[in-house]
Design a protein around this motif. Sequence first.
Motif, PDB file in Angstrom:
ATOM      1  N   THR A 164       0.847  -1.188   0.000  1.00 60.32           N
ATOM      2  CA  THR A 164       0.000   0.000   0.000  1.00 60.32           C
ATOM      3  C   THR A 164       0.883   1.238   0.000  1.00 60.32           C
ATOM      4  O   THR A 164       2.023   1.198   0.459  1.00 60.32           O
ATOM      5  CB  THR A 164      -0.925   0.043   1.228  1.00 60.32           C
ATOM      6  OG1 THR A 164      -0.133   0.009   2.410  1.00 60.32           O
ATOM      7  CG2 THR A 164      -1.888  -1.122   1.239  1.00 60.32           C
TER       8      THR A 164
ATOM      9  N   THR B 187      -4.445   7.115  -2.284  1.00 58.53           N
ATOM     10  CA  THR B 187      -3.793   5.852  -1.926  1.00 58.53           C
ATOM     11  C   THR B 187      -3.841   4.871  -3.090  1.00 58.53           C
ATOM     12  O   THR B 187      -4.621   5.017  -4.021  1.00 58.53           O
ATOM     13  CB  THR B 187      -4.459   5.194  -0.707  1.00 58.53           C
ATOM     14  OG1 THR B 187      -5.797   4.845  -1.035  1.00 58.53           O
ATOM     15  CG2 THR B 187      -4.439   6.106   0.509  1.00 58.53           C
TER      16      THR B 187
ATOM     17  N   GLU C 280      -2.981   0.360  -3.892  1.00 60.29           N
ATOM     18  CA  GLU C 280      -2.728  -0.939  -3.251  1.00 60.29           C
ATOM     19  C   GLU C 280      -2.484  -2.003  -4.303  1.00 60.29           C
ATOM     20  O   GLU C 280      -3.183  -2.073  -5.305  1.00 60.29           O
ATOM     21  CB  GLU C 280      -3.930  -1.327  -2.394  1.00 60.29           C
ATOM     22  CG  GLU C 280      -3.769  -2.645  -1.676  1.00 60.29           C
ATOM     23  CD  GLU C 280      -4.929  -2.932  -0.753  1.00 60.29           C
ATOM     24  OE1 GLU C 280      -4.979  -2.319   0.327  1.00 60.29           O
ATOM     25  OE2 GLU C 280      -5.785  -3.747  -1.126  1.00 60.29           O
TER      26      GLU C 280
END
Length: 66
Positions: free
Chosen positions: A24, A56, A58
């Motif tokens: 992440t 973000t 991931e």
Amino acid sequence: MRLLSILALSAFALTATAQSFTVTGKADAKYEGKNVYIIDQNTKTYADTAVVTNGTFEFTGEVKDQ
């Protein structure tokens, strides 16, 4: 795009359980909606791609037996 790849790899956190993993990271707002890449350094090809969402990104997957 290269800058984003370097940013992504320098800002990641890696956690591993058994043979699965999650990477992440965070990215500046200017990268919202952009792709982040993991590049195989041996073949110079994209190993995986993620999209920056809400600052973000991931990556998830499984480690292959060697």
